[in-house]
Design a protein around this motif. Structure first.
Motif, PDB file in Angstrom:
ATOM      1  N   PRO A  51      47.712  33.466  43.274  1.00  0.00           N
ATOM      2  CA  PRO A  51      48.628  32.865  42.301  1.00  0.00           C
ATOM      3  C   PRO A  51      47.920  32.028  41.246  1.00  0.00           C
ATOM      4  CG  PRO A  51      49.471  32.578  44.527  1.00  0.00           C
ATOM      5  CD  PRO A  51      48.073  33.094  44.652  1.00  0.00           C
ATOM      6  N   LEU A  52      46.912  31.254  41.640  1.00  0.00           N
ATOM      7  CA  LEU A  52      46.165  30.457  40.665  1.00  0.00           C
ATOM      8  C   LEU A  52      45.447  31.361  39.667  1.00  0.00           C
ATOM      9  CD1 LEU A  52      44.607  27.541  42.782  1.00  0.00           C
ATOM     10  CD2 LEU A  52      46.631  27.483  41.313  1.00  0.00           C
ATOM     11  N   THR A  53      44.915  32.471  40.158  1.00  0.00           N
ATOM     12  CA  THR A  53      44.247  33.418  39.273  1.00  0.00           C
ATOM     13  C   THR A  53      45.237  34.017  38.279  1.00  0.00           C
ATOM     14  OG1 THR A  53      42.588  33.970  40.958  1.00  0.00           O
ATOM     15  CG2 THR A  53      42.908  35.566  39.179  1.00  0.00           C
ATOM     16  N   ALA A  54      46.417  34.392  38.759  1.00  0.00           N
ATOM     17  CA  ALA A  54      47.436  34.958  37.866  1.00  0.00           C
ATOM     18  C   ALA A  54      47.801  33.975  36.763  1.00  0.00           C
ATOM     19  CB  ALA A  54      48.677  35.337  38.676  1.00  0.00           C
ATOM     20  N   PHE A  55      48.051  32.711  37.133  1.00  0.00           N
ATOM     21  CA  PHE A  55      48.385  31.695  36.130  1.00  0.00           C
ATOM     22  C   PHE A  55      47.231  31.486  35.151  1.00  0.00           C
ATOM     23  CE2 PHE A  55      52.094  30.419  38.567  1.00  0.00           C
ATOM     24  CZ  PHE A  55      52.932  29.901  37.586  1.00  0.00           C
ATOM     25  N   ALA A  56      46.018  31.414  35.674  1.00  0.00           N
ATOM     26  CA  ALA A  56      44.858  31.152  34.824  1.00  0.00           C
ATOM     27  C   ALA A  56      44.630  32.277  33.825  1.00  0.00           C
ATOM     28  CB  ALA A  56      43.618  30.955  35.695  1.00  0.00           C
ATOM     29  N   LEU A  57      44.770  33.516  34.264  1.00  0.00           N
ATOM     30  CA  LEU A  57      44.554  34.643  33.365  1.00  0.00           C
ATOM     31  C   LEU A  57      45.598  34.675  32.253  1.00  0.00           C
ATOM     32  CD1 LEU A  57      43.569  37.461  35.901  1.00  0.00           C
ATOM     33  CD2 LEU A  57      42.083  36.388  34.196  1.00  0.00           C
ATOM     34  N   LEU A  58      46.854  34.431  32.600  1.00  0.00           N
ATOM     35  CA  LEU A  58      47.887  34.419  31.568  1.00  0.00           C
ATOM     36  C   LEU A  58      47.713  33.240  30.609  1.00  0.00           C
ATOM     37  CD1 LEU A  58      49.201  36.646  33.366  1.00  0.00           C
ATOM     38  CD2 LEU A  58      51.395  35.766  32.574  1.00  0.00           C
ATOM     39  N   GLU A  59      47.213  32.132  31.119  1.00  0.00           N
ATOM     40  CA  GLU A  59      46.910  30.998  30.234  1.00  0.00           C
ATOM     41  C   GLU A  59      45.807  31.368  29.250  1.00  0.00           C
ATOM     42  OE1 GLU A  59      45.978  27.467  32.370  1.00  0.00           O
ATOM     43  OE2 GLU A  59      47.980  27.256  33.231  1.00  0.00           O
ATOM     44  N   PHE A  96      44.429  32.724  23.614  1.00  0.00           N
ATOM     45  CA  PHE A  96      43.838  33.690  22.689  1.00  0.00           C
ATOM     46  C   PHE A  96      44.846  34.130  21.629  1.00  0.00           C
ATOM     47  CE2 PHE A  96      42.201  38.018  21.640  1.00  0.00           C
ATOM     48  CZ  PHE A  96      40.910  37.679  21.269  1.00  0.00           C
ATOM     49  N   GLY A  97      46.121  33.833  21.889  1.00  0.00           N
ATOM     50  CA  GLY A  97      47.177  34.206  20.956  1.00  0.00           C
ATOM     51  C   GLY A  97      47.810  35.554  21.217  1.00  0.00           C
ATOM     52  N   SER A  98      47.608  36.094  22.415  1.00  0.00           N
ATOM     53  CA  SER A  98      48.126  37.425  22.738  1.00  0.00           C
ATOM     54  C   SER A  98      49.623  37.388  23.011  1.00  0.00           C
ATOM     55  CB  SER A  98      47.391  38.001  23.952  1.00  0.00           C
ATOM     56  OG  SER A  98      46.018  38.146  23.677  1.00  0.00           O
ATOM     57  N   LYS A  99      50.323  38.379  22.459  1.00  0.00           N
ATOM     58  CA  LYS A  99      51.771  38.509  22.656  1.00  0.00           C
ATOM     59  C   LYS A  99      52.120  39.610  23.644  1.00  0.00           C
ATOM     60  CE  LYS A  99      52.287  35.375  19.493  1.00  0.00           C
ATOM     61  NZ  LYS A  99      52.571  33.969  19.901  1.00  0.00           N
ATOM     62  N   ALA A 156      54.212  37.776  34.364  1.00  0.00           N
ATOM     63  CA  ALA A 156      54.438  38.232  32.994  1.00  0.00           C
ATOM     64  C   ALA A 156      55.924  38.494  32.755  1.00  0.00           C
ATOM     65  CB  ALA A 156      53.618  39.491  32.715  1.00  0.00           C
ATOM     66  N   ARG A 157      56.597  39.114  33.719  1.00  0.00           N
ATOM     67  CA  ARG A 157      58.045  39.339  33.576  1.00  0.00           C
ATOM     68  C   ARG A 157      58.780  38.018  33.485  1.00  0.00           C
ATOM     69  NH1 ARG A 157      57.226  42.858  37.906  1.00  0.00           N
ATOM     70  NH2 ARG A 157      58.509  41.541  39.273  1.00  0.00           N
ATOM     71  N   GLU A 158      58.387  37.070  34.324  1.00  0.00           N
ATOM     72  CA  GLU A 158      59.022  35.757  34.343  1.00  0.00           C
ATOM     73  C   GLU A 158      58.860  35.054  32.998  1.00  0.00           C
ATOM     74  OE1 GLU A 158      60.959  32.358  36.187  1.00  0.00           O
ATOM     75  OE2 GLU A 158      60.864  34.507  36.619  1.00  0.00           O
ATOM     76  N   GLN A 159      57.717  35.230  32.367  1.00  0.00           N
ATOM     77  CA  GLN A 159      57.440  34.570  31.096  1.00  0.00           C
ATOM     78  C   GLN A 159      57.862  35.402  29.890  1.00  0.00           C
ATOM     79  OE1 GLN A 159      53.298  33.370  31.076  1.00  0.00           O
ATOM     80  NE2 GLN A 159      53.566  31.937  32.782  1.00  0.00           N
ATOM     81  N   GLY A 160      58.392  36.599  30.152  1.00  0.00           N
ATOM     82  CA  GLY A 160      58.862  37.443  29.066  1.00  0.00           C
ATOM     83  C   GLY A 160      57.757  38.058  28.229  1.00  0.00           C
ATOM     84  N   GLY A 184      40.113  20.998  35.896  1.00  0.00           N
ATOM     85  CA  GLY A 184      40.251  19.793  36.699  1.00  0.00           C
ATOM     86  C   GLY A 184      41.359  19.844  37.742  1.00  0.00           C
ATOM     87  N   THR A 185      41.393  18.794  38.553  1.00  0.00           N
ATOM     88  CA  THR A 185      42.334  18.712  39.672  1.00  0.00           C
ATOM     89  C   THR A 185      43.778  18.696  39.216  1.00  0.00           C
ATOM     90  OG1 THR A 185      40.681  17.457  40.920  1.00  0.00           O
ATOM     91  CG2 THR A 185      42.935  17.404  41.743  1.00  0.00           C
ATOM     92  N   LEU A 186      44.060  18.051  38.102  1.00  0.00           N
ATOM     93  CA  LEU A 186      45.440  17.972  37.617  1.00  0.00           C
ATOM     94  C   LEU A 186      45.997  19.362  37.313  1.00  0.00           C
ATOM     95  CD1 LEU A 186      45.456  14.815  35.298  1.00  0.00           C
ATOM     96  CD2 LEU A 186      46.438  15.070  37.583  1.00  0.00           C
ATOM     97  N   TRP A 187      45.141  20.245  36.780  1.00  0.00           N
ATOM     98  CA  TRP A 187      45.593  21.615  36.516  1.00  0.00           C
ATOM     99  C   TRP A 187      45.959  22.307  37.818  1.00  0.00           C
ATOM    100  CZ3 TRP A 187      43.902  26.416  38.148  1.00  0.00           C
ATOM    101  CH2 TRP A 187      44.476  27.516  37.501  1.00  0.00           C
ATOM    102  N   VAL A 188      45.140  22.119  38.847  1.00  0.00           N
ATOM    103  CA  VAL A 188      45.413  22.743  40.144  1.00  0.00           C
ATOM    104  C   VAL A 188      46.738  22.249  40.707  1.00  0.00           C
ATOM    105  CG1 VAL A 188      44.620  23.035  42.522  1.00  0.00           C
ATOM    106  CG2 VAL A 188      42.965  23.068  40.649  1.00  0.00           C
ATOM    107  N   LEU A 189      46.964  20.934  40.667  1.00  0.00           N
ATOM    108  CA  LEU A 189      48.195  20.367  41.213  1.00  0.00           C
ATOM    109  C   LEU A 189      49.423  20.833  40.438  1.00  0.00           C
ATOM    110  CD1 LEU A 189      46.985  16.709  41.890  1.00  0.00           C
ATOM    111  CD2 LEU A 189      47.311  18.549  43.558  1.00  0.00           C
TER     112      LEU A 189
END
Length: 211
Positions: free
Chosen positions: A9-17, A22-25, A44-48, A156-161
């Motif tokens: 899940p962290l990888t999925a969030f990080a990749l979409l971030e 990068f500005g990808s639509k 990706a579906r959740e974020q449209g 950083g840790t705040l991103w993880v939390l």
């Protein structure tokens, strides 16, 4: 199980971030039927965000379409490259997530519009990622890498939390789900792991040391 509940899940969030920064639509991913691939598709579906999913078996196409994914391509089909290029150009998909590497990296990058990027985060093929010189030089496309530990160190840790809280909400809503194929004793583990390596889409085996 830790990979399924934390790393994936962290990888999925990080990749979409990374794609968003990068500005990808719209996006592309290969190995889309894997456990992580399905999490990326769900997020990706959740974020449209339109996502082109690449798989290599007919049954994987059906699996992903039944889960609500609009764009699923089979890399085993003879016209796959033409299909991918048309869809990537139509959707203006400028970021791709590559878990396969090898020749697939170059095929996907070639299909993307100019000034796109491909983020390599795995090597299921066992080969190094490749890219065509003309894509890098003339079309100004980028091939870059992703490593979760390095990403966490940067954010950083705040991103993880913060991300962990978002993951928990998606798990509670059953947006993120992990399938487990079998419960194995230690004695059954070697055979079970070998079976998983042959068919990773069916779910991960859970090893129970005490049976």
């Amino acid at each position: 199980q830790g990979c399924s509940l934390i790393v994936n899940p962290l990888t999925a969030f990080a990749l979409l971030e990374r794609a968003s920064e990068f500005g990808s639509k719209a996006l592309v991913q290969d190995a889309a039927a894997s456990q992580l691939g399905r999490m990326i598709a769900a997020l990706a579906r959740e974020q449209g965000i339109p996502l082109i999913n690449i798989v290599r078996k007919k049954e994987h196409v059906e699996l992903l379409k039944n889960a609500g994914n609009a764009h699923v391509l089979n890399s085993s089909e003879s016209d796959f490259d033409a299909q991918l290029q048309k869809l990537a150009q139509d959707l203006k998909a400028t970021t791709a997530f590559d878990c396969i590497s090898g020749a697939m990296s170059a095929r996907v990058l070639q299909a993307l519009p100019p000034r796109s990027q491909i983020i390599v985060y795995g090597s299921m093929s066992g080969e190094d990622a490749t890219a065509k010189t003309r894509d890098i030089v003339f079309f100004r496309k980028n091939l870059t890498g992703f490593h979760l530990a390095s990403h966490i160190q940067e954010r950083g840790t705040l991103w993880v939390l913060k991300t962990a809280r978002q993951v928990q909400k998606l798990v509670e809503r059953k947006i993120f789900q992990t399938e487990f194929s079998a419960r194995l004793t230690l004695a059954q583990a070697p055979e079970g792991i070998a079976a998983y390596a042959e068919n990773m889409t069916s779910g991960k085996p859970v090893i129970l040391p005490r049976g």
